[in-house]
Design a protein around this motif. Structure first.
Motif, PDB file in Angstrom:
ATOM      1  N   UNK A 138      17.271   7.586  -0.269  1.00 13.73           N
ATOM      2  CA  UNK A 138      15.814   7.638  -0.410  1.00 13.73           C
ATOM      3  C   UNK A 138      15.477   8.358  -1.703  1.00 13.73           C
ATOM      4  N   UNK A 139      14.286   8.088  -2.195  1.00 11.66           N
ATOM      5  CA  UNK A 139      13.795   8.857  -3.330  1.00 11.66           C
ATOM      6  C   UNK A 139      14.035   8.175  -4.657  1.00 11.66           C
ATOM      7  N   UNK A 140      13.697   8.914  -5.703  1.00  4.77           N
ATOM      8  CA  UNK A 140      13.758   8.359  -7.049  1.00  4.77           C
ATOM      9  C   UNK A 140      14.379   9.390  -7.982  1.00  4.77           C
ATOM     10  N   UNK A 174       0.849  -1.207   0.000  1.00  4.44           N
ATOM     11  CA  UNK A 174       0.000   0.000   0.000  1.00  4.44           C
ATOM     12  C   UNK A 174       0.886   1.258   0.000  1.00  4.44           C
ATOM     13  N   UNK A 175       1.926   1.238   0.822  1.00  3.44           N
ATOM     14  CA  UNK A 175       2.846   2.391   0.832  1.00  3.44           C
ATOM     15  C   UNK A 175       3.428   2.638  -0.558  1.00  3.44           C
ATOM     16  N   UNK A 176       3.874   1.559  -1.203  1.00  5.19           N
ATOM     17  CA  UNK A 176       4.494   1.714  -2.525  1.00  5.19           C
ATOM     18  C   UNK A 176       3.507   2.238  -3.570  1.00  5.19           C
ATOM     19  N   UNK A 177       2.226   1.836  -3.440  1.00  9.02           N
ATOM     20  CA  UNK A 177       1.205   2.333  -4.368  1.00  9.02           C
ATOM     21  C   UNK A 177       1.128   3.867  -4.340  1.00  9.02           C
ATOM     22  N   UNK A 178       1.526   4.448  -3.198  1.00  8.27           N
ATOM     23  CA  UNK A 178       1.435   5.907  -3.078  1.00  8.27           C
ATOM     24  C   UNK A 178       2.344   6.635  -4.065  1.00  8.27           C
ATOM     25  N   UNK A 201      -3.662  12.317  -1.738  1.00  6.12           N
ATOM     26  CA  UNK A 201      -2.470  11.512  -1.433  1.00  6.12           C
ATOM     27  C   UNK A 201      -2.199  11.490   0.069  1.00  6.12           C
ATOM     28  N   UNK A 202      -2.236  12.670   0.704  1.00  4.51           N
ATOM     29  CA  UNK A 202      -1.911  12.746   2.132  1.00  4.51           C
ATOM     30  C   UNK A 202      -2.969  12.045   2.983  1.00  4.51           C
ATOM     31  N   UNK A 203      -4.238  12.184   2.583  1.00  5.69           N
ATOM     32  CA  UNK A 203      -5.309  11.508   3.325  1.00  5.69           C
ATOM     33  C   UNK A 203      -5.077   9.995   3.289  1.00  5.69           C
ATOM     34  N   UNK A 204      -4.707   9.508   2.111  1.00  5.15           N
ATOM     35  CA  UNK A 204      -4.467   8.078   1.955  1.00  5.15           C
ATOM     36  C   UNK A 204      -3.223   7.639   2.740  1.00  5.15           C
ATOM     37  N   UNK A 205      -2.191   8.501   2.716  1.00  7.29           N
ATOM     38  CA  UNK A 205      -0.948   8.176   3.435  1.00  7.29           C
ATOM     39  C   UNK A 205      -1.201   8.125   4.948  1.00  7.29           C
ATOM     40  N   UNK A 252       8.224  10.956   4.089  1.00  6.95           N
ATOM     41  CA  UNK A 252       8.879  12.047   3.362  1.00  6.95           C
ATOM     42  C   UNK A 252       9.390  11.593   2.012  1.00  6.95           C
ATOM     43  N   UNK A 253      10.040  10.421   1.998  1.00  8.55           N
ATOM     44  CA  UNK A 253      10.595   9.900   0.736  1.00  8.55           C
ATOM     45  C   UNK A 253       9.476   9.589  -0.258  1.00  8.55           C
ATOM     46  N   UNK A 254       8.372   8.999   0.240  1.00 15.55           N
ATOM     47  CA  UNK A 254       7.247   8.688  -0.653  1.00 15.55           C
ATOM     48  C   UNK A 254       6.630   9.966  -1.216  1.00 15.55           C
ATOM     49  N   UNK A 255       6.478  10.981  -0.348  1.00 13.53           N
ATOM     50  CA  UNK A 255       5.889  12.252  -0.810  1.00 13.53           C
ATOM     51  C   UNK A 255       6.806  12.902  -1.841  1.00 13.53           C
ATOM     52  N   UNK A 256       8.108  12.914  -1.550  1.00  8.17           N
ATOM     53  CA  UNK A 256       9.055  13.524  -2.488  1.00  8.17           C
ATOM     54  C   UNK A 256       9.060  12.766  -3.815  1.00  8.17           C
ATOM     55  N   UNK A 257       9.072  11.451  -3.734  1.00 10.71           N
ATOM     56  CA  UNK A 257       9.067  10.640  -4.959  1.00 10.71           C
ATOM     57  C   UNK A 257       7.796  10.845  -5.765  1.00 10.71           C
ATOM     58  N   UNK A 258       6.651  10.868  -5.079  1.00  6.60           N
ATOM     59  CA  UNK A 258       5.369  11.056  -5.774  1.00  6.60           C
ATOM     60  C   UNK A 258       5.295  12.445  -6.391  1.00  6.60           C
ATOM     61  N   UNK A 259       5.820  13.446  -5.663  1.00  5.50           N
ATOM     62  CA  UNK A 259       5.819  14.812  -6.208  1.00  5.50           C
ATOM     63  C   UNK A 259       6.710  14.908  -7.440  1.00  5.50           C
TER      64      UNK A 259
END
Lengths: 229, 258
Positions: free
Chosen positions: B215-217, B51-55, B98-102, B139-146
């Motif tokens: 971290x990050x992509x 689920x985290x990775x889906x973000x 995104x944040x609500x889901x996270x 933080x890493x997921x948010x940065x990567x998704x952004x």
């Protein structure tokens, strides 16, 4: 006033408009006629600031038409415009939030006039109801310029009649400049003051509707046919 | 005006948003059933990580759904809002989803961790919930998704700007991919320059014990070397993506035609 000065619009080798110069005066109602692909919609989109000329310029109320011209121009688009997932009320609220000149009072009157259901979703409305909703959204604005691109497209005669009556009842005559592109000339003819024929991106003819009737005894439809003989 | 745009954009995505939250709960529920079936509570964790990775794709996907809603007729451009506000509204709404889901996923992860910790289903060093690692993951997921979202916005506007050129129109996807690949190649080459390497290493903040982690992509990645985060790459990356967003807004205003 709207002015097109030597406007050309090119899409690669194809020219949608070729050196078109036209003036539309304040407070008049104009009809833009012509076959499909003649450049009518391109011209409307230019006046709405959605398409930019390759050459020449489009001036609306003294300003070059860009995105910000939406402040002075209410544009009825033949496609898009309303969101299927939103209700009539939500569409009205959205337009009211976007345009300072949007009158909620006028919108209320138009809901009654157009017999629209406030809580009905756009996706569940017929094409005719969607057409009426689009007109409601445009007529509720007190913008100096109204551009109606194919407002009758795919609508039955009854709906077309309602739309023409809506135009007559809710336009601020003498103040708002209205430009309508259409194939349905018969319905719209009684409200037109001037008509322009566009063909292959060029102005083929232009007339004053009343003068045409009085001096030549011709309807706009007859005049259009004569120009293609 | 901006509030109206936000409300409209939320209404456009509302149904997908609820569906997604239900899907998150369903995946978690499936994890619980799986773990119960095999009588191994720790088997819930792969589902939570999934689920985290889906973000990473949730934010760009939400953004694309919102942009897709405007493609027919592109009427949204008939507005005095300007490209920046039009795009920002979509970004804000997508980020809120995104944040609500996270947060929901964090709550599920915390509940699961607490159960696992108390019942000793898994080994947690010091038996304390790893909040710091959790924040870093968020933080890493948010940065990567952004990262994907801002690039998506920019490439979407490039794609639609090419509409006006019939010759390029047929190869629009190719142009879009070429721009992305060229940038990645350029960024990789620049990162090999010793002067830039030295500059990036000149400002670090210690966050953990010695060791190297990343971290990050892609260009949005940051690393912790010997327990320290390099700050300059983060600043450069943020500035670059703000620039990319502004370029997208400019293209939307000046080059995207209907």
């Amino acid at each position: 006033m709207i002015e097109l000065r030597n406007v050309t619009k090119e899409y690669g080798k194809r020219k949608a408009l070729q050196d078109v110069s036209l003036q539309f005066e304040k407070g008049k109602i104009y009809g833009i006629l012509g076959p499909n692909g003649s450049g009518k919609s391109t011209m409307m989109k230019m006046a709405a600031g959605l398409v930019f000329p390759s050459k020449g310029e489009v001036i609306v109320n003294g300003q070059p038409a860009d995105r910000s011209i939406a402040r002075d121009v209410a544009y009825l688009s033949s496609e898009g415009m309303v969101y299927p997932g939103l209700t009539v009320q939500q569409m009205i609220e959205f337009f009211a939030a976007q345009h300072k000149d949007f009158s909620l009072e006028k919108a209320e009157e138009l809901i009654q006039f157009m017999s629209l259901e406030r809580h009905k979703k756009v996706a569940k409305m017929s094409k005719g109801q969607q057409g009426r909703l689009k007109l409601l959204l445009v007529l509720s604005r007190k913008a100096p310029v109204l551009l109606l691109d194919e407002p009758f497209l795919g609508l039955d005669p009854m709906v077309r009649d309602t739309i023409v009556k809506g135009l007559v009842s809710f336009i601020d005559f003498g103040e708002q400049t209205v430009i309508i592109t259409t194939h349905e000339i018969t319905e719209i003819e009684p409200v037109l003051e001037e008509a322009v024929i566009l063909d292959e991106g060029m102005v083929r003819a232009r007339c004053h509707v009343e003068a045409l009737r009085e001096e030549e005894g011709l309807s706009v439809l007859q005049w259009l046919k004569r120009n293609y003989q | 005006m901006f509030q109206g745009l936000l409300k409209k954009d939320f209404l456009l995505i509302k149904n997908y948003f609820w569906l997604w939250l239900i899907a998150v709960l369903a995946i978690y529920g499936a994890g619980l059933m799986f773990a119960t079936y095999y009588d191994a509570f720790a088997l819930v964790f792969p589902f939570i990580f999934m689920i985290y990775l889906f973000h990473l794709v949730l934010l760009p996907m939400t953004e694309m759904v919102l942009l897709k809603a405007e493609e027919k007729g592109q009427y949204w451009l008939h507005s005095t809002a300007g490209g920046m506000r039009l795009l920002l509204s979509k970004l804000v709404v997508a980020l809120a989803v995104f944040l609500a889901s996270l947060v929901l996923t964090d709550v599920l992860a915390l509940i699961t961790l607490n159960i696992a910790n108390v019942q000793e289903y898994i080994h947690i060093p010091g038996r304390s919930v790893p909040y710091r690692e959790g924040f870093l993951l968020n933080g890493a997921l948010t940065a990567g998704a952004l990262y994907f979202t801002v690039w998506g916005l920019f490439l979407w506007t490039v794609y639609h700007s090419l509409n006006a050129y019939p010759l390029l129109k047929k190869v629009r996807w190719g142009v879009v991919i070429a721009i992305y690949v060229a940038f990645q190649g350029l960024a990789a080459k620049m990162l090999e320059i010793p002067l830039i390497e030295k500059w990036f290493a000149s400002w670090t903040v210690r966050v953990s014990e010695p060791g190297t982690q990343a971290w990050g992509i892609g260009a949005m990645s940051f690393s912790v070397e010997n327990g320290a985060i390099q700050i300059w790459p983060i600043i450069v990356s943020v500035l670059f993506h703000v620039g990319l967003f502004l370029a997208a807004a400019w293209l939307l205003n000046r080059k995207v035609e209907v």
